[in-house]
Every structure is written in structure tokens, then in C-alpha cells.
Design a protein around this motif. Structure first.
Motif, PDB file in Angstrom:
ATOM      1  N   ARG A   1      70.025  33.520 -25.147  1.00 29.59           N
ATOM      2  CA  ARG A   1      71.021  34.548 -25.159  1.00 29.59           C
ATOM      3  C   ARG A   1      70.246  36.664 -25.886  1.00 29.59           C
ATOM      4  N   THR A   2      69.368  35.957 -26.808  1.00 26.71           N
ATOM      5  CA  THR A   2      68.222  37.075 -27.420  1.00 26.71           C
ATOM      6  C   THR A   2      67.524  36.859 -26.650  1.00 26.71           C
ATOM      7  N   LEU A   3      66.258  35.817 -25.924  1.00 27.38           N
ATOM      8  CA  LEU A   3      65.810  36.681 -24.572  1.00 27.38           C
ATOM      9  C   LEU A   3      66.112  37.896 -23.594  1.00 27.38           C
ATOM     10  N   ILE A   4      67.742  37.389 -23.059  1.00 27.48           N
ATOM     11  CA  ILE A   4      68.406  38.232 -22.449  1.00 27.48           C
ATOM     12  C   ILE A   4      67.824  39.500 -22.786  1.00 27.48           C
ATOM     13  N   ARG A   5      68.485  39.299 -24.404  1.00 22.85           N
ATOM     14  CA  ARG A   5      69.051  40.214 -24.931  1.00 22.85           C
ATOM     15  C   ARG A   5      67.704  41.736 -25.580  1.00 22.85           C
ATOM     16  N   ASN A   6      66.256  40.882 -25.331  1.00 18.14           N
ATOM     17  CA  ASN A   6      65.056  41.557 -25.243  1.00 18.14           C
ATOM     18  C   ASN A   6      64.300  42.011 -24.037  1.00 18.14           C
ATOM     19  N   ASP A   7      64.930  40.899 -22.596  1.00 16.38           N
ATOM     20  CA  ASP A   7      64.304  41.478 -21.424  1.00 16.38           C
ATOM     21  C   ASP A   7      65.028  42.987 -21.681  1.00 16.38           C
ATOM     22  N   PHE A   8      66.005  43.248 -22.064  1.00 19.52           N
ATOM     23  CA  PHE A   8      66.766  45.216 -21.528  1.00 19.52           C
ATOM     24  C   PHE A   8      66.610  45.800 -22.668  1.00 19.52           C
ATOM     25  N   GLU A   9      65.672  45.443 -24.229  1.00 20.82           N
ATOM     26  CA  GLU A   9      65.516  46.049 -25.387  1.00 20.82           C
ATOM     27  C   GLU A   9      64.064  46.431 -24.348  1.00 20.82           C
ATOM     28  N   LYS A  10      63.178  45.906 -23.444  1.00 21.79           N
ATOM     29  CA  LYS A  10      61.722  45.908 -23.143  1.00 21.79           C
ATOM     30  C   LYS A  10      62.222  47.005 -21.793  1.00 21.79           C
ATOM     31  N   ALA A  11      62.771  46.658 -20.800  1.00 18.84           N
ATOM     32  CA  ALA A  11      63.075  47.841 -20.489  1.00 18.84           C
ATOM     33  C   ALA A  11      63.460  49.222 -20.770  1.00 18.84           C
ATOM     34  N   PHE A  12      64.559  48.783 -21.783  1.00 19.13           N
ATOM     35  CA  PHE A  12      65.340  50.090 -22.017  1.00 19.13           C
ATOM     36  C   PHE A  12      63.497  51.688 -22.676  1.00 19.13           C
ATOM     37  N   GLN A  13      62.520  50.290 -22.540  1.00 20.50           N
ATOM     38  CA  GLN A  13      61.898  51.154 -23.230  1.00 20.50           C
ATOM     39  C   GLN A  13      60.913  51.876 -22.294  1.00 20.50           C
ATOM     40  N   GLU A  14      61.372  51.985 -21.265  1.00 19.83           N
ATOM     41  CA  GLU A  14      60.688  52.838 -19.679  1.00 19.83           C
ATOM     42  C   GLU A  14      61.683  53.450 -19.115  1.00 19.83           C
ATOM     43  N   VAL A  15      63.190  52.966 -19.047  1.00 15.43           N
ATOM     44  CA  VAL A  15      63.659  53.466 -18.250  1.00 15.43           C
ATOM     45  C   VAL A  15      65.248  53.979 -19.513  1.00 15.43           C
ATOM     46  N   ASP A  16      66.290  54.969 -18.860  1.00 21.43           N
ATOM     47  CA  ASP A  16      66.830  55.613 -19.263  1.00 21.43           C
ATOM     48  C   ASP A  16      68.853  54.711 -19.145  1.00 21.43           C
ATOM     49  N   ALA A  17      68.403  54.281 -17.610  1.00 15.05           N
ATOM     50  CA  ALA A  17      69.733  53.942 -17.534  1.00 15.05           C
ATOM     51  C   ALA A  17      69.446  52.657 -16.970  1.00 15.05           C
ATOM     52  N   ILE A  18      69.890  51.575 -15.956  1.00 18.20           N
ATOM     53  CA  ILE A  18      69.667  50.620 -15.159  1.00 18.20           C
ATOM     54  C   ILE A  18      70.811  50.893 -13.443  1.00 18.20           C
ATOM     55  N   LEU A  19      70.077  50.943 -13.023  1.00 18.10           N
ATOM     56  CA  LEU A  19      71.559  50.819 -12.157  1.00 18.10           C
ATOM     57  C   LEU A  19      71.310  49.746 -11.141  1.00 18.10           C
ATOM     58  N   THR A  20      72.311  49.270 -10.690  1.00 19.31           N
ATOM     59  CA  THR A  20      72.671  48.035  -9.601  1.00 19.31           C
ATOM     60  C   THR A  20      73.777  47.918  -8.899  1.00 19.31           C
ATOM     61  N   PRO A  21      74.334  47.199  -8.071  1.00 19.98           N
ATOM     62  CA  PRO A  21      75.377  47.243  -7.766  1.00 19.98           C
ATOM     63  C   PRO A  21      76.246  46.204  -8.797  1.00 19.98           C
ATOM     64  N   THR A  22      77.778  46.532  -8.758  1.00 20.58           N
ATOM     65  CA  THR A  22      78.281  46.274  -9.295  1.00 20.58           C
ATOM     66  C   THR A  22      79.120  44.338  -9.330  1.00 20.58           C
ATOM     67  N   SER A  23      78.940  43.460  -8.330  1.00 22.93           N
ATOM     68  CA  SER A  23      79.849  42.977  -7.414  1.00 22.93           C
ATOM     69  C   SER A  23      79.040  42.894  -5.814  1.00 22.93           C
ATOM     70  N   PRO A  24      78.547  40.959  -6.180  1.00 22.93           N
ATOM     71  CA  PRO A  24      77.937  41.107  -4.519  1.00 22.93           C
ATOM     72  C   PRO A  24      78.076  41.140  -3.417  1.00 22.93           C
ATOM     73  N   THR A  25      79.946  40.803  -3.334  1.00 21.61           N
ATOM     74  CA  THR A  25      80.476  41.670  -2.488  1.00 21.61           C
ATOM     75  C   THR A  25      81.826  42.256  -2.835  1.00 21.61           C
ATOM     76  N   PRO A  26      82.272  43.202  -1.548  1.00 17.42           N
ATOM     77  CA  PRO A  26      84.036  43.279  -1.247  1.00 17.42           C
ATOM     78  C   PRO A  26      84.760  42.349  -2.782  1.00 17.42           C
ATOM     79  N   ALA A  27      85.519  43.144  -1.728  1.00 19.28           N
ATOM     80  CA  ALA A  27      86.752  41.911  -2.023  1.00 19.28           C
ATOM     81  C   ALA A  27      87.462  40.558  -1.233  1.00 19.28           C
ATOM     82  N   PHE A  28      87.530  40.039  -2.386  1.00 15.58           N
ATOM     83  CA  PHE A  28      86.988  38.636  -1.137  1.00 15.58           C
ATOM     84  C   PHE A  28      89.006  38.321  -1.100  1.00 15.58           C
TER      85      PHE A  28
END
Lengths: 490, 504
Positions: free
Chosen positions: A386-413
Motif C-alpha cells: 500500500r505504501t508503494l502504491i501511495r508512493n507511485d501517486f506521489e511521484k506522479a503528482f510531481q508532474e501533473v495536477d490531476a489524473i484522468l482515467t475511466p471510472t469503471s471498465p464497463t457501463p452498467a452490467f
């Protein structure tokens, strides 16, 4: 807006304005929503219960305040309904579980106190996956909620009642809770805005816990503006919650007023690989294109450890849940199993009969991960990851202001499509879970529809306690495109 | 079965000390005397009707969350400093999971791998050769001290059990000793010393009757000279000081008998039955719980920095044994006085205040230990709170004044002894009572000479006997002089005058 029959279509802010301008009273507003619930909830089943008298009483008090010039602010007189894991004094709190069937909370959650202090008409208990465990609301002991856009499909979960109620215009605003995506994923599947604040931003006091280190209460609404207003009301340090963040809350709604200078958005390459539905990809690509047109810079980033999010989540969340849910033992709540012969029997039979399959599965899984001899291999290791995952984000936020992704891989099933296969169900939170593990704020904003009319959502992830910026980036898009204002035919 | 067997063990003579020795470690639970509970703002207290001292947090209602009580942490740090422990740099909380109705959450918030204090020691004193002689001292090593929340109290009836959560969630300190005690007497000495230290530092009242101090003992037995430990048995339900002593004594006898008869001790937990006076098995090692400890995600670890510790250090009172040594060495008090004083901090404060105003602290100590305690106990029996020095009618100044009156020859010791209970009931000062009643000692030579001459002529027999060498005969003459002065004649002057007249 002059037509009262369409009050239910209004956003929270529109209702707030209408009340301020005297276009209608809170009682009329509340009645309009109660009529709407009576009209459509048989189909949607977003509500587990609602206390009509209590809601109307609150509405009348609000009108009285307003008539004597003592309005409490923008939320005064606006209905807000709660996921049935958030305590409101005197109201049921079932967590959609049989084990809390007859329980009523004797106290208000801190968010409930804050809503009442802001004058909101707090009412309506919204359906969910039992104890917030699930991604489809199929795990409710009281029957599933249906997606207002297609009644044969799930609304997502676990806060499926909270998202469906807003989508079906049964209430303008709701609160849900998000442990691994339980606000954002149903918001995406129902075409509404849903936000998980930074861990610690909103008090958890009075939220029936699923996984204490991941749970966070957050708003649902048609627009980002509404979400900002509601979040502003419920945020802030709470001396009753040791994990709440001791800092003042910025004026989120005000922060949306100016025009945001375009900034840098990160696109994590790991999120755009396999497993993403083509229509989702198309809608996200369009959202990316829109931001680019506005002058935002898109930066490809990497979150290498996030592929471990799902396993890490299921070790930590289930471990905490196994302990948090131990109190539901038949001694205090619900009726004890008739078949019990001794104390251990009371526990095992009551819990065996009172909990649904998914809750039992997670309690067993969690207890296993904490057992002596397995703790280091599972729980401790998961925490380190979990700490490693947090570090990943911290590193990313040195470069960007926000991260854009899909919310869910599919629409409603469809109902039953994933309920027999827990792993495929767990994967529907693949884009949202890492945010909870890192404690970051995330918001799902409607960004289009599939060919057969199912909503699609994009997720924006921000830096810890920078909800202001995150909301502003989300609002820039939402103000223009307004997919959340589209209304399903019911 | 067990009953018969136990009786047999009880009938054994206690002849084990030659071949076998016991090794004992204690787990002492102490309820901290705090205003509110460990993780919520509900008050603490004893003797209330069941369950008013509860709220959503104590009852573990859905959504309730714990918030740490700083006072409890400070008291724990204080205990750590008092017992020379290493204080942790971070106070961290863990959940101990098990199902039992005395805990509404079915987990107890405790400390697992990072206790608030580690190491430390308790100085103990074994009985001396007589009550007036100091006994041997040594230190008993501690393993750790951790803080946790207390659980509720269950009362079992034939078909039902009732639970009272008043006690649930109270701050509870668990003080774990090393296996460093070797007899029931040492166990007793350890508990007494620990109790005195904790009471004097205002950590807890340590009243076992009220459950403020509870004790579990880990006991094993080994051949004398062996350096390895035998299989240990944990004894629970040792709820009184005598219970601890009897329970430990019994268990040592039981284990010794099993070993002597060629049996083996199984690792288990046994329960002391104070009425029947034997231990019975509760659970074996195989039945032991897996508590599934993990850090409590509802509580943030709290940093204990050195400034915080330093602030608490200032409040640490002198330890009872250090005080005792100071009284003996610097104030020349006899051991018996110090041993009566030093377990009771308010009493010591009373003593020291009076001693400051008087040249003879030994006398003050003597009067405090005998007369003052007697009057306080008496008052206690009559319904007032015993040993309540706060509202004691005799102040340290009053006592010092009385002793000074004796020293200055204003009143006799006997008169003072009679005066003291009156001072206690009336609250009047010694001087004003002496004046009021005309109780000054008569030392006037002429008056006494006349009375002595009278006594000799009234009782020529006694005078004759004394002159014939019977030393004791003078007492009859003294008695009649004292009688004639209602006891106010200065006995020293009377003695001198009588001897002079009789030798003429």
C-alpha cells in the motif's frame, strides 16, 4: 422552473435558488420528491425506507426559518438522502443487512449533524450492497436497486441506492460511502456525479464501518457544483474521529466561480490497457480531446504498482471488516438464531443466518489474513505494498495536477452477470481502488453514453486535501457538457 | 474428582522448599484513575447501577469511533517513569479480536507489539526478623507495561447472564513482570510495593475490592538449582491480596505434587476458586485464542516526545522506599514508624509538615502512626471517612504545637495523650485546651516539696521500704503526689524532690 411538477428535475443549487427567490417552499419541494419516490421507486428500489412525516416536518421548520429571515445557508430546505450506513438519530440503520433489521440509531453521524445544522431536509435511507460490500447493489438483503437507465441492469455499488436515487430524480442530493470505489463506480454507471474526498476530510463518526482505513463519506449529485456545495457542508475536522484531518475547509463552491487556468492532467498507461470496454474508451478519449482543446496538457504517467491494488485491497479491507463486523453477533442486535444452544452457537448461527454470502466470504477471508502465522504474509505485506502504491501517486503528482482515467471498465452490467463470479465483480473497481489505498480524492463525472444509452463516467484523481483544484478541473468540463443533467425515462 | 484431589493436595504439608522452587511472573491490571474513559468522554466510577456510564462508543454501536484520552497516556508514562521503564516513542494501538459478551465490539483496543513502557523494576521488601526490623530488599524485573480498555462485567445466573458496561472502556494498565518472583511471600511483597507506589503517585486507588487492581499469576515449579523454567500455568481470578497469596501457594503445592509423583504439568490456564481454595482448569494451550492482533485503523499512533515526558517527570513523587530510607537516615526515625508511614503519601505529607515545626521528628512520627491513625480509624468506624486527612480536625500545626508543649515541659506526656482525642473531636489547638483546662504541668519546687513531704508522712511504710532498698516503693509516693495535683505535677521534679527528702 415555474412548473412545480418539474421540481424533481432541479439540481440542489437550483432548488436553493428557487427557495431563496420564494418560487416554492421547502415543503413543496419535499412533497414533490416524495411524490416522485412514490411514482418511480417501485421500479428503481433506491430507498430502503423513508420517513415522510419527519421529512415534511423538517421542511416546514426550514420554511419557518426562511420566513423569519433565519435561513441557515444554501442547503436550507434542500432534501438530502443518506446511504443506509450513515446514522441519523431515530432512523433505521440496516446497512442492507438482515442482522440490523430492527435497529434504529440512537445518535446522529457527524455528517448528519452538519447537514441538519445547514438546514437540509435529511431523510430517506438508501439501498446498498450489504455493509457496503459489493459493486452492484445485488448484495442487499432487501433486494437490488435497478439502474434508472435500464431497469435490467445494476446501478453499480455499493452506494447503488445513492446513485440511482439522484439519477431517477428522487432526491437532488445523496451521501454515499466509498471504500474501493463505492461512490464513483455507481455514479459512473448511473450517469451522475459522485465524489470520494481525501481520507480524513469528512468525519467517519456515525458511518457503520466496513474498512476503517479506506472508508470515506462523499456526495452524489447531478452536477459538480452541487457536489462542491454538499462536500463543503460535510467536511471538516471532527474531534470524535481520530482519523479526521485537523485543518479548515476551503469554500469549495466559491472556488468554482472563477475560470481555471488549464493545467496538466496525467494519463496512467496502466489504466488504458486491456479490459476496458471500447465504448468507455471512446467516451474517455472524447473527454481527453475536450480538455486538450481547452489548453490542458496531457502527460502520460506510470503507476507501476497499481496492478497490485485489487489483491492489496482485498487483504486490507477484508481484515478490517472481519474485526469491524464482529460486533454484529446476536447479543445486541437482531434476533438470535432460534437454534442456538450455547454462546458460541449464538455467535456462529446468528451470523451464519444474518449475514449474506459476500459478507461472510469477506469476514472469513479477512480473519484468515490476520491469523497468526499468516499475518506477515498477507496483512503486513499488503500494508507495505500500500505504501508503494501511495508512493507511485506521489511521484506522479510531481508532474501533473490531476489524473484522468475511466471510472469503471464497463457501463452498467446486467443482473446476475457478475454475481456468480466474485473476481470479475471485484475487477469492476480496478480503476477506483488504488485511490482509496492512497487516501486520495477522486470524482466521477458523467462523460457520455454508450450506443444503447448507458451512462459512462470519467474519474479525476487529485492530490490529498486538494479537493478545490480537483473540483475546479471537473467543473470546467461538467459546466460545459452537463451529461449529468440528462434524465432517464422512467 | 477435582474436589477430592484438591483436598488431598491441601492436606499436604508444605515441605517442598527443599527440593523444588517456584518461579512466578505476575500480570497486574490496574485501572487508571481518570476523569473519563479510555476512548470517549464518558465518566468512570464504581458502585453505580448497571450501565449509565455508557454511550455509543462504550456500547460499540455501528459508526462509533474511539478517541484517545490523553490523561490516560500521561498516567501511563508516569507509571513508566516511576518504575524506571523505557518509555515508547510512539503510542500505538492494536485490536485484540475475540468473541465474548463482556466486550460489545468483540475486540479490545490494546497494545500488542509496541507497549507504552518496556523493562523497568519494582523494589520489594521481604519481612524482617521482627516487625521493628528492616527486611531484605531487592528489585523485581518488569517485562512491559501496556495500556488497554477494560471490559464489562458479566454476572451469570442459571439460564441468563447479565452484563454491566460501566467498567467497559475504562483505561486499564497491564503491568507484566518477568518470571522473577520465587515464593508467595515475594508475590505479596511485590503487590504491596507496587500498590504503594501507584497509590502514592495518584495513578489509581488500587482497591482490589472494587476491581481497581487485579492479578493473574504465571507459575512454574523446577528442581532447586535448575536454571531452565518448568511448564507454566496461568492462574486467573486472584481477586484479593489473600486470594493471590493462597492461590499461588496452592498452585505451587499442586505442581510440586504432580512432579514428585512423576507426572507432567500441562500448559494451561486455571481458575482459583477462593471458596473451595483450589484451582480448576479453564483452558489448555491448544484451546488458546488466536487474537488476530492488528493495528487499530481507527486510531492514529501518537508521538511521545521527550518534552512531554519531561513535563510529566516533574510530577513524579518520591518513591515510598526512598522516602523510608530518607526518614531513617536523615530524620533518625525508627524502622517501625517509617514502615507505617511510607505506604501512605498524605500521611507522610502530614508528618513532614508537622516535623518541620518541631525539633523531635521521631516523636511526631510516633504520634502520627499511633495516635492520629487511631483517631482517624475510630472516626471511620463511626461513619466518617477513615484516614481522611483532608478534613482531619487536627492539623500538622496542632500536632507540632502539642509535641512542643511536651518538650518544653508545659504539659506531661500523659496529659498530652489524654488531650489528643479532645483536640481531634473539638478541633481546638493544644495550647487553648491546656489554658482552658488549666493543665499546665506544675514544676514549682515549693508546692511540690510540700506535697511530697505530705505523701511521705501519709505513707511511712512506703518510705521505709524505699529506704530499705526497695526501689519500686517510691512509685506509691509518686502516685499520691500526682493524685493530689490531678496528674499535673512534673514527674521529673516529683522524683527528684522525693529522693532528696527520703535520703535526708
Amino acid at each position: 422552473m415555474s412548473d412545480h411538477s418539474e421540481i424533481f428535475s432541479l439540481t440542489g443549487l437550483e432548488i436553493s435558488q428557487g427557495l431563496a427567490e420564494g418560487k416554492f417552499s421547502s415543503e413543496e419541494v419535499t412533497q414533490a420528491f416524495i411524490r416522485r419516490i412514490k411514482e418511480v421507486d417501485e421500479k428503481v428500489h433506491a430507498f430502503l425506507s423513508y420517513d415522510e412525516d419527519d421529512m415534511l416536518e423538517q421542511a416546514k421548520s426550514s420554511d419557518n426559518r426562511r420566513s423569519t429571515g433565519q435561513s441557515l445557508g444554501p442547503l436550507d430546505g434542500v432534501p438530502v438522502c443518506l446511504k443506509d450506513v450513515i446514522s441519523a438519530k431515530g432512523q433505521p440503520l440496516t446497512a442492507a443487512s438482515k442482522i440490523l433489521e430492527n435497529y434504529r440509531s440512537p445518535y446522529d453521524a457527524t455528517v448528519t449533524v452538519k447537514l441538519k445544522q445547514a438546514g437540509a431536509v435529511v431523510g430517506g435511507r438508501l439501498n446498498l450492497d450489504e455493509f457496503a460490500m459489493g459493486s452492484s447493489t445485488e448484495n442487499s438483503a432487501y433486494g437490488p436497486t435497478r439502474n434508472p437507465w435500464d431497469l435490467e441492469r445494476v446501478p453499480g455499488g455499493s452506494s447503488g441506492g445513492s446513485s440511482a436515487a439522484v439519477a431517477a430524480r428522487e432526491t437532488p442530493l445523496t451521501l454515499g460511502s466509498d471504500t474501493g470505489g463505492s461512490i464513483r463506480q455507481p455514479a459512473s454507471l448511473c450517469g451522475v456525479v459522485g465524489m470520494k474526498p481525501t481520507y480524513g476530510r469528512v468525519s467517519r463518526y456515525g458511518l457503520a464501518a466496513f474498512a476503517s482505513s479506506l472508508d470515506q463519506i462523499g456526495p452524489f449529485s447531478q452536477t459538480v457544483e452541487d457536489a462542491a456545495m454538499l462536500l463543503e457542508t460535510i467536511s471538516g475536522h471532527d474531534p470524535l474521529d481520530s482519523t479526521s484531518y485537523p485543518a479548515s475547509v476551503p469554500g469549495y463552491l466559491n472556488a468554482l466561480k472563477g475560470k481555471l487556468q488549464p493545467c496538466k492532467l496525467g494519463l496512467p498507461q496502466e489504466f488504458f490497457g486491456e479490459g476496458m470496454d471500447d465504448e468507455v474508451r471512446k467516451a474517455i478519449d472524447q473527454a481527453i480531446a475536450w480538455y486538450k482543446e481547452q489548453g490542458y496538457e496531457m502527460v502520460e504517467i506510470s503507476l507501476p504498482t497499481t496492478d497490485l491494488s485489487v489483491p492489496v485491497y482485498y487483504v486490507i479491507a477484508t481484515a478490517e471488516a472481519s474485526s469491524n463486523l464482529a460486533r454484529y453477533d446476536g447479543i445486541r442486535y437482531t434476533s438470535r438464531s432460534e437454534r442456538s444452544e450455547n454462546a458460541i452457537d449464538v455467535y456462529s448461527k446468528t451470523r451464519g443466518e444474518g449475514f449474506g454470502e459476500e459478507v461472510k466470504r469477506r469476514c472469513i477471508l479477512g480473519a484468515y489474513g490476520l491469523s497468526s502465522g499468516y499475518y506477515d504474509a498477507y496483512y503486513l505485506r499488503a500494508q507495505k505494498t500500500r505504501t508503494l502504491i501511495r508512493n507511485d501517486f506521489e511521484k506522479a503528482f510531481q508532474e501533473v495536477d490531476a489524473i484522468l482515467t475511466p471510472t469503471s471498465p464497463t457501463p452498467a452490467f446486467k443482473f446476475g452477470e457478475k454475481s456468480e463470479d466474485p473476481i470479475s465483480m471485484y475487477l469492476s473497481d480496478i480503476y477506483t481502488i488504488s485511490t482509496n489505498l492512497a487516501g486520495l480524492p477522486g470524482i466521477s463525472v458523467p462523460c457520455g453514453f454508450s450506443e444503447n444509452g448507458l451512462p459512462i463516467g470519467m474519474q479525476l484523481i487529485g492530490q490529498a486535501f486538494e479537493e478545490e483544484k480537483l473540483l475546479a478541473i471537473a467543473h470546467a468540463y461538467d459546466r460545459e457538457l452537463q451529461y449529468g443533467r440528462k434524465q432517464p425515462n422512467l | 474428582m477435582t474436589g477430592n484431589y484438591s483436598t488431598a493436595v491441601n492436606n499436604l504439608t508444605f515441605d517442598t522448599d527443599m527440593e523444588y522452587e517456584a518461579v512466578i511472573g505476575l500480570e497486574v491490571h490496574v485501572q487508571l484513575d481518570t476523569n473519563s474513559k479510555m476512548f470517549t468522554r464518558v465518566g468512570t466510577g464504581f458502585g453505580k447501577p448497571p450501565n449509565p456510564l455508557t454511550n455509543p462508543v462504550v456500547l460499540g454501536l455501528p459508526g462509533a469511533l474511539p478517541v484517545m484520552n490523553r490523561e490516560a497516556i500521561e498516567k501511563s508514562i508516569k507509571v513508566g517513569l516511576l518504575l524506571n521503564c523505557k518509555i515508547a516513542e510512539v503510542c500505538k494501538w492494536d485490536r485484540k479480536n475475540y468473541f465474548y459478551p463482556d466486550m460489545p465490539k468483540n475486540y479490545q483496543i490494546s497494545q500488542f507489539d509496541q507497549p507504552i513502557c518496556e523493562g523497568g523494576e519494582v523494589e520489594i521488601e521481604m519481612p524482617g526478623e521482627s516487625p521493628s526490623e528492616i527486611g531484605p530488599h531487592r528489585t523485581v524485573q518488569l517485562t512491559r507495561i501496556h495500556l488497554e480498555e477494560d471490559v464489562g462485567k458479566l454476572t451469570h445466573y442459571e439460564t441468563d447472564s447479565l452484563v454491566d458496561y460501566n467498567r467497559a472502556g475504562c483505561p486499564l494498565l497491564e503491568i507484566v513482570s518477568e518470571p522473577d518472583l520465587f515464593s508467595p511471600e515475594e508475590v505479596f511483597a511485590y503487590l504491596t510495593s507496587l500498590r504503594n507506589s501507584l497509590v502514592s503517585a495518584e495513578i489509581s486507588d488500587c482497591d482490589m475490592e472494587k476491581g481497581q487492581l487485579r492479578c493473574d499469576a504465571n507459575i512454574s515449579v523446577r528442581p532447586v538449582g535448575s536454571t531452565t523454567l518448568g511448564t507454566k500455568v496461568e492462574i486467573k481470578n486472584l481477586n484479593t491480596i489473600s486470594g493471590v497469596k493462597n492461590g499461588v501457594e496452592y498452585e505451587i503445592r499442586r505442581q510440586t505434587k504432580v512432579i514428585k509423583e512423576g507426572g507432567t504439568i500441562i500448559q494451561e490456564t486455571r481458575r482459583w476458586n477462593p471458596e473451595q481454595k483450589y484451582t480448576t482448569p479453564m483452558r489448555t494451550k491448544e484451546m488458546a485464542h488466536d487474537y488476530r492482533y492488528f493495528p487499530d485503523p481507527d486510531l492514529m499512533p501518537v508521538k511521545i516526545d521527550s518534552e512531554w515526558v519531561d513535563r510529566i517527570k516533574v510530577e513524579i513523587p518520591e518513591k515510598p522506599f526512598d522516602k523510608q530510607r530518607r526518614y531513617m537516615e536523615e530524620m533518625n526515625l525508627p524502622y517501625s514508624s517509617t514502615s507505617a508511614l511510607c505506604g501512605d503519601r498524605p500521611l507522610c505529607e502530614f508528618f513532614e509538615e508537622a516535623a518541620k515545626l518541631c525539633k523531635v521528628p521521631q516523636k511526631i512520627a510516633n504520634w502520627v502512626v499511633n495516635d492520629l491513625l487511631r483517631e482517624l480509624a475510630q472516626a471511620g468506624k463511626e461513619g466518617e471517612e477513615s484516614r481522611n486527612l483532608q478534613n482531619c480536625p487536627v492539623t500538622p500545626q496542632n500536632l507540632a504545637e502539642l509535641i512542643n508543649l511536651i518538650e518544653d515541659g508545659v504539659v506531661s506526656n500523659n496529659v498530652a495523650k489524654e488531650l489528643f482525642p479532645e483536640m481531634f473531636t473539638s478541633g481546638k489547638s493544644a495550647k487553648s485546651l491546656v489554658q482552658e483546662k488549666g493543665l499546665e504541668m506544675k514544676s514549682d519546687g515549693d508546692e511540690i516539696e510540700g506535697l511530697c513531704a505530705q505523701a511521705i508522712s501519709d505513707d511511712p511504710d512506703a518510705a521505709e521500704k524505699f529506704r530499705g532498698g526497695k526501689e519500686g516503693a517510691i512509685n506509691a509516693l509518686k502516685g499520691s503526689v500526682m493524685k493530689a495535683t490531678r496528674g499535673l505535677a512534673n514527674p521529673k521534679v516529683v522524683d527528684e524532690v522525693l529522693r532528696r527528702l527520703l535520703s535526708q
